[in-house]
Design a protein around this motif. Structure first.
Motif, PDB file in Angstrom:
ATOM      1  N   PRO A 189      13.576  -9.024   4.382  1.00  0.00           N
ATOM      2  CA  PRO A 189      12.526  -8.008   4.644  1.00  0.00           C
ATOM      3  C   PRO A 189      11.902  -7.637   2.871  1.00  0.00           C
ATOM      4  CG  PRO A 189      14.241  -6.828   4.872  1.00  0.00           C
ATOM      5  CD  PRO A 189      14.867  -8.102   4.780  1.00  0.00           C
ATOM      6  N   ASN A 190      10.597  -7.268   3.067  1.00  0.00           N
ATOM      7  CA  ASN A 190      10.168  -6.669   1.543  1.00  0.00           C
ATOM      8  C   ASN A 190      10.314  -5.429   1.118  1.00  0.00           C
ATOM      9  OD1 ASN A 190       8.141  -5.871   3.129  1.00  0.00           O
ATOM     10  ND2 ASN A 190       6.542  -7.253   2.365  1.00  0.00           N
ATOM     11  N   PHE A 191      10.642  -4.414   2.279  1.00  0.00           N
ATOM     12  CA  PHE A 191      10.902  -3.185   2.223  1.00  0.00           C
ATOM     13  C   PHE A 191      12.355  -2.618   2.605  1.00  0.00           C
ATOM     14  CE2 PHE A 191      11.066   1.188   3.824  1.00  0.00           C
ATOM     15  CZ  PHE A 191      10.732   1.933   2.663  1.00  0.00           C
ATOM     16  N   VAL A 192      13.121  -2.032   1.920  1.00  0.00           N
ATOM     17  CA  VAL A 192      14.581  -1.731   2.357  1.00  0.00           C
ATOM     18  C   VAL A 192      14.783  -0.337   1.606  1.00  0.00           C
ATOM     19  CG1 VAL A 192      16.859  -2.204   2.098  1.00  0.00           C
ATOM     20  CG2 VAL A 192      15.237  -4.183   1.880  1.00  0.00           C
ATOM     21  N   LYS A 193      15.089   0.441   2.793  1.00  0.00           N
ATOM     22  CA  LYS A 193      15.494   2.131   2.430  1.00  0.00           C
ATOM     23  C   LYS A 193      17.188   1.964   2.554  1.00  0.00           C
ATOM     24  CE  LYS A 193      14.300   6.737   3.266  1.00  0.00           C
ATOM     25  NZ  LYS A 193      13.667   7.510   4.120  1.00  0.00           N
TER      26      LYS A 193
ATOM     27  N   MET B 136       1.851 -14.186  -6.496  1.00  0.00           N
ATOM     28  CA  MET B 136       1.335 -14.788  -5.092  1.00  0.00           C
ATOM     29  C   MET B 136       2.159 -13.921  -4.159  1.00  0.00           C
ATOM     30  SD  MET B 136       2.602 -18.857  -5.275  1.00  0.00           S
ATOM     31  CE  MET B 136       1.893 -19.192  -3.573  1.00  0.00           C
ATOM     32  N   GLY B 137       2.391 -12.724  -4.652  1.00  0.00           N
ATOM     33  CA  GLY B 137       2.874 -11.594  -3.875  1.00  0.00           C
ATOM     34  C   GLY B 137       4.146 -11.524  -3.482  1.00  0.00           C
ATOM     35  N   MET B 138       4.948 -12.283  -4.211  1.00  0.00           N
ATOM     36  CA  MET B 138       6.592 -12.439  -3.892  1.00  0.00           C
ATOM     37  C   MET B 138       7.170 -11.023  -4.383  1.00  0.00           C
ATOM     38  SD  MET B 138       9.145 -15.340  -3.773  1.00  0.00           S
ATOM     39  CE  MET B 138      10.833 -15.133  -2.820  1.00  0.00           C
ATOM     40  N   VAL B 139       7.053  -9.958  -3.821  1.00  0.00           N
ATOM     41  CA  VAL B 139       7.532  -8.770  -4.364  1.00  0.00           C
ATOM     42  C   VAL B 139       8.266  -7.915  -3.225  1.00  0.00           C
ATOM     43  CG1 VAL B 139       5.787  -8.406  -6.246  1.00  0.00           C
ATOM     44  CG2 VAL B 139       5.497  -7.321  -3.993  1.00  0.00           C
ATOM     45  N   ALA B 140       9.200  -6.974  -3.569  1.00  0.00           N
ATOM     46  CA  ALA B 140       9.761  -5.996  -2.572  1.00  0.00           C
ATOM     47  C   ALA B 140       9.870  -4.720  -3.157  1.00  0.00           C
ATOM     48  CB  ALA B 140      11.237  -6.670  -2.376  1.00  0.00           C
ATOM     49  N   LEU B 141      10.143  -3.671  -2.364  1.00  0.00           N
ATOM     50  CA  LEU B 141      10.588  -2.370  -2.861  1.00  0.00           C
ATOM     51  C   LEU B 141      11.933  -1.956  -2.238  1.00  0.00           C
ATOM     52  CD1 LEU B 141       9.219  -0.021  -4.389  1.00  0.00           C
ATOM     53  CD2 LEU B 141       8.240   0.722  -2.267  1.00  0.00           C
TER      54      LEU B 141
ATOM     55  N   PHE C 245       2.142  -4.245  -2.724  1.00  0.00           N
ATOM     56  CA  PHE C 245       2.841  -2.614  -3.310  1.00  0.00           C
ATOM     57  C   PHE C 245       1.993  -1.683  -2.521  1.00  0.00           C
ATOM     58  CE2 PHE C 245       5.372  -4.817  -6.853  1.00  0.00           C
ATOM     59  CZ  PHE C 245       6.535  -4.288  -6.354  1.00  0.00           C
ATOM     60  N   GLU C 246       0.716  -1.541  -2.604  1.00  0.00           N
ATOM     61  CA  GLU C 246      -0.043  -0.490  -1.741  1.00  0.00           C
ATOM     62  C   GLU C 246       0.492  -0.397  -0.562  1.00  0.00           C
ATOM     63  OE1 GLU C 246      -4.208  -1.713  -2.323  1.00  0.00           O
ATOM     64  OE2 GLU C 246      -4.211  -1.232  -4.444  1.00  0.00           O
ATOM     65  N   ALA C 247       0.752  -1.570   0.171  1.00  0.00           N
ATOM     66  CA  ALA C 247       1.408  -1.500   1.654  1.00  0.00           C
ATOM     67  C   ALA C 247       2.819  -1.029   1.591  1.00  0.00           C
ATOM     68  CB  ALA C 247       1.169  -2.906   2.205  1.00  0.00           C
ATOM     69  N   LEU C 248       3.594  -1.429   0.529  1.00  0.00           N
ATOM     70  CA  LEU C 248       5.087  -0.931   0.630  1.00  0.00           C
ATOM     71  C   LEU C 248       5.048   0.405   0.206  1.00  0.00           C
ATOM     72  CD1 LEU C 248       6.410  -4.190  -1.449  1.00  0.00           C
ATOM     73  CD2 LEU C 248       6.905  -3.568   0.915  1.00  0.00           C
ATOM     74  N   PHE C 249       4.219   1.053  -0.684  1.00  0.00           N
ATOM     75  CA  PHE C 249       4.407   2.267  -0.829  1.00  0.00           C
ATOM     76  C   PHE C 249       3.764   3.134   0.199  1.00  0.00           C
ATOM     77  CE2 PHE C 249       3.980   1.064  -5.452  1.00  0.00           C
ATOM     78  CZ  PHE C 249       5.489   1.541  -6.008  1.00  0.00           C
ATOM     79  N   LYS C 250       2.897   2.730   1.109  1.00  0.00           N
ATOM     80  CA  LYS C 250       2.490   3.314   2.171  1.00  0.00           C
ATOM     81  C   LYS C 250       3.532   3.371   3.282  1.00  0.00           C
ATOM     82  CE  LYS C 250      -0.844   3.379   5.841  1.00  0.00           C
ATOM     83  NZ  LYS C 250      -2.119   2.593   6.520  1.00  0.00           N
TER      84      LYS C 250
END
Length: 152
Positions: free
Chosen positions: A41-45, A105-110, A136-141
């Protein structure tokens, strides 16, 4: 009396084992559920002390922190290409992660660690371009939607 001591020690050991830090796996992929060149996943808490293992599932990827997108005092990391890297996150806050050749290309994660994010505004202020900006806008949301929820 000894029996009570042994039972209490066994109960304590069970409690300590239940508090063990977790490890979350994030795959580095050429093609994933959300498109090409992705962390999945690109978002992990997670909780402080937990580990994220970035798995080189496909070739030509790495995972590294983005300057300005980690809490004060946290150590940046930079994984080697085509190799897994395990990172233990001890400081609360948000961590931006990218694959060096594919970030545009958007290969980022938070990675969100803990319940408070003292560096959140600074991380949001880091200039992003291309697809990474939208990701990142979507990940921060997504982070905003999960505030107050337990780490997973």
């Amino acid at each position: 009396m000894w029996r009570g001591f042994v039972l209490a020690a066994a109960a304590l050991m069970t409690l300590v084992a239940g508090v063990e830090a977790a490890e979350v796996e994030v795959k580095m992929l050429n093609q994933g559920a959300e498109g090409r060149m992705v962390f999945e996943p690109n978002f992990v808490k997670i909780n402080p002390g937990d580990t994220v293992k970035f798995v080189a599932a496909d070739p030509s990827h790495n995972a590294e922190t983005i300057p300005g997108m980690l809490p004060d005092g946290a150590q940046p990391f930079k994984g080697e290409f085509n190799k897994d890297i395990s990172v233990t996150f001890d400081k609360e806050g948000v961590y931006g992660v990218k694959c060096l050749p594919h970030a545009g290309m958007g290969m980022v994660a938070l990675v969100a660690v803990g319940a408070s994010y003292p560096n959140l505004e600074a991380a949001k202020g880091v200039k992003q371009t291309g697809v990474a900006k939208k990701k990142f806008e979507a990940l921060f949301k997504k982070l905003d939607e999960t505030k107050g929820a337990a780490a997973q």
